[in-house]
Write an enzyme that holds these catalytic residues in place. Structure first.
Site, mmCIF file in Angstrom:
data_model
loop_
_atom_site.group_PDB
_atom_site.id
_atom_site.type_symbol
_atom_site.label_atom_id
_atom_site.label_comp_id
_atom_site.label_asym_id
_atom_site.label_seq_id
_atom_site.Cartn_x
_atom_site.Cartn_y
_atom_site.Cartn_z
ATOM 1 N N LYS A 175 7.630 -14.279 1.815
ATOM 2 C CA LYS A 175 6.203 -13.911 1.740
ATOM 3 C C LYS A 175 5.804 -13.670 0.284
ATOM 4 C CE LYS A 175 7.027 -10.427 4.389
ATOM 5 N NZ LYS A 175 7.009 -9.262 5.291
ATOM 6 N N THR A 206 -4.486 -3.119 2.676
ATOM 7 C CA THR A 206 -3.474 -4.078 3.154
ATOM 8 C C THR A 206 -2.288 -3.375 3.812
ATOM 9 O OG1 THR A 206 -2.460 -3.989 0.960
ATOM 10 C CG2 THR A 206 -3.992 -5.816 1.385
ATOM 11 N N GLY A 208 0.236 -2.545 6.329
ATOM 12 C CA GLY A 208 0.672 -3.168 7.589
ATOM 13 C C GLY A 208 0.704 -4.685 7.590
ATOM 14 N N THR A 209 0.480 -5.331 6.445
ATOM 15 C CA THR A 209 0.442 -6.808 6.447
ATOM 16 C C THR A 209 1.739 -7.430 6.979
ATOM 17 O OG1 THR A 209 1.081 -6.708 4.108
ATOM 18 C CG2 THR A 209 -1.233 -7.166 4.580
ATOM 19 N N GLY A 210 2.874 -6.940 6.459
ATOM 20 C CA GLY A 210 4.150 -7.556 6.822
ATOM 21 C C GLY A 210 4.495 -7.352 8.291
ATOM 22 N N CYS A 211 4.245 -6.130 8.798
ATOM 23 C CA CYS A 211 4.529 -5.830 10.218
ATOM 24 C C CYS A 211 3.662 -6.721 11.109
ATOM 25 C CB CYS A 211 4.194 -4.368 10.545
ATOM 26 S SG CYS A 211 4.969 -3.177 9.455
HETATM 27 N N1 ADP Z 1 -4.538 -9.882 -0.646
HETATM 28 C C1 ADP Z 1 -4.090 -10.768 0.250
HETATM 29 N N2 ADP Z 1 -4.895 -11.772 0.691
HETATM 30 C C2 ADP Z 1 -4.438 -12.687 1.580
HETATM 31 N N3 ADP Z 1 -3.194 -12.668 2.103
HETATM 32 C C3 ADP Z 1 -2.338 -11.701 1.697
HETATM 33 C C4 ADP Z 1 -2.734 -10.690 0.759
HETATM 34 N N4 ADP Z 1 -1.682 -9.823 0.569
HETATM 35 C C5 ADP Z 1 -0.681 -10.280 1.377
HETATM 36 N N5 ADP Z 1 -1.058 -11.412 2.027
HETATM 37 C C6 ADP Z 1 -0.267 -12.165 3.036
HETATM 38 O O1 ADP Z 1 0.117 -11.197 4.017
HETATM 39 C C7 ADP Z 1 1.388 -11.544 4.567
HETATM 40 C C8 ADP Z 1 2.350 -10.370 4.374
HETATM 41 O O2 ADP Z 1 2.862 -10.432 3.049
HETATM 42 P P1 ADP Z 1 3.254 -9.202 2.131
HETATM 43 O O3 ADP Z 1 2.046 -8.349 1.903
HETATM 44 O O4 ADP Z 1 3.928 -9.793 0.946
HETATM 45 O O5 ADP Z 1 4.291 -8.448 3.085
HETATM 46 P P2 ADP Z 1 4.781 -6.931 3.093
HETATM 47 O O6 ADP Z 1 3.766 -6.119 3.856
HETATM 48 O O7 ADP Z 1 6.094 -7.034 3.812
HETATM 49 O O8 ADP Z 1 4.912 -6.489 1.665
HETATM 50 C C9 ADP Z 1 1.802 -12.831 3.847
HETATM 51 O O9 ADP Z 1 1.378 -13.937 4.628
HETATM 52 C C10 ADP Z 1 1.034 -12.752 2.531
HETATM 53 O O10 ADP Z 1 0.852 -14.011 1.919
HETATM 54 C C1 MP5 Z 2 7.001 2.732 10.130
HETATM 55 C C2 MP5 Z 2 6.680 1.742 9.066
HETATM 56 N N1 MP5 Z 2 7.169 0.493 9.150
HETATM 57 C C3 MP5 Z 2 6.882 -0.411 8.184
HETATM 58 C C4 MP5 Z 2 6.088 -0.084 7.113
HETATM 59 C C5 MP5 Z 2 5.799 -1.111 6.028
HETATM 60 O O1 MP5 Z 2 4.437 -1.451 5.967
HETATM 61 P P1 MP5 Z 2 3.679 -1.530 4.559
HETATM 62 O O2 MP5 Z 2 4.560 -2.379 3.657
HETATM 63 O O3 MP5 Z 2 2.381 -2.181 4.803
HETATM 64 O O4 MP5 Z 2 3.561 -0.100 4.059
HETATM 65 C C6 MP5 Z 2 5.580 1.241 7.045
HETATM 66 N N2 MP5 Z 2 4.795 1.645 6.014
HETATM 67 N N3 MP5 Z 2 5.894 2.136 8.037
#
Ligand code: ADP
Ligand code: MP5
Length: 264
Positions: A175, A206, A208-211
């Site tokens: 990602k 943003t 919770g994006t990854g979850c």
């Molecule tokens: N500002 C943003 N605009 C559009 N897509 C985003 C943005 N930030 C993250 N993403 C997308 O959200 C998804 C989760 O990625 P990321 O944020 O890197 O994960 P995590 O929450 O694990 O750090 C990926 O598909 C990434 O490309």
């Molecule tokens: C319980 C739990 N699981 C996963 C994440 C990661 O999410 P984020 O990277 O958006 O803080 C979090 N903050 N809390």
């Protein structure tokens, strides 16, 4: 009426409702599936950070998992925060005995920089959890911690993907959310490669994006889609959720899991 596809999340609870179990269940509902949960840890968390967390005993994790899988059954599993080496190994063993695809989000640190996985658990993630994953979805920090590959460009993502695949997952989705420019992710199984590109939304909310992305992939897999199709649909869902992310509390607000319900 026939039951919707069943999806199980094995993750930590986020009291603020933006990430973790809460994000996963909302995503699963939004994508038309029946979400179920195995709680691994309880966090005290809000828009400002993680104020504390308490891990559950491995027996409690095992019992929840068995309750769900032995009676209801699952068509896909998603893992998130697993906190410790003991829980990583417990969950890897449970997944190994389950006949369903598994999406492994190797959650390491929250958006605020709070650690959600002990450093001593990294080796178990590499050698026990990644090998049982159908799709692993590390972000750039997690890739660096797991493989030592620092990603600053799209080309680096290919090297990072190869390093993760060496631990045994069938597919890896690197990602690129933490890079500049378009939000670009790389999906590969070592022979096929798919670059998923979406416009970057200039939205600080943003949490919770990854979850959300990993749960969306699991929901689409439970519907019977193949991995590239499931990941493309999940990317579209998370991009819409980020675009609609909203302020809550004094810090980083959540993505909007219900954005499709609010469109009309
Ligand atoms: N500002 C943003 N605009 C559009 N897509 C985003 C943005 N930030 C993250 N993403 C997308 O959200 C998804 C989760 O990625 P990321 O944020 O890197 O994960 P995590 O929450 O694990 O750090 C990926 O598909 C990434 O490309
Ligand atoms: C319980 C739990 N699981 C996963 C994440 C990661 O999410 P984020 O990277 O958006 O803080 C979090 N903050 N809390």
């Amino acid at each position: 009426m026939s039951a919707p596809p069943r999806v199980l999340t094995v993750a930590g609870s986020d009291s603020g409702g933006g990430a973790g179990i809460q994000a996963d269940l909302k995503t699963m509902l939004a994508l038309g599936t029946h979400g179920m949960s195995v709680v691994t840890a309880v966090t005290a968390q809000n828009s400002l950070g993680v104020q504390g967390f308490w891990e559950l005993p491995a027996d409690a994790v095992r019992a929840q998992y068995r309750s769900v899988v032995d009676d209801i059954g699952v068509q896909a599993v998603k893992t998130g925060m697993l906190a410790s080496a003991e829980l990583v190994e417990t969950v890897a063993e449970l997944i190994m005995g389950t006949d369903a695809p598994a999406v492994v989000d190797p959650v390491g640190v929250s958006k605020h920089g709070d650690s959600l996985l002990a450093a001593s658990a990294l080796d178990s993630v590499r050698t026990k959890l990644l090998p049982v994953a159908t799709v692993a979805t590390p972000n750039l920090d997690e890739v660096a911690r797991l493989t030592g590959v620092e990603v600053t460009s799209e080309d680096d993502m290919r090297r990072a993907a190869a390093a993760v695949l060496a631990y045994g997952p069938k597919w890896v989705l690197i990602k690129g959310g933490h890079l500049q420019g378009d939000a670009v992710d790389l999906l590969t199984d070592g022979s096929e490669e798919h670059v998923l590109r979406a416009p970057r939304h200039d939205n600080r909310h943003t949490h919770g994006t990854g979850c959300t992305l990993a749960s969306a992939i699991a929901a689409q897999l439970a519907k019977g889609q193949d991995v590239p199709t499931a990941v493309a649909a999940a990317k579209e869902y998370v991009t819409g959720a980020i675009a609609a992310g909203f302020a809550l509390g004094g810090g980083i607000g959540p993505v909007d899991h219900g954005w499709r319900f609010r469109e009309q």
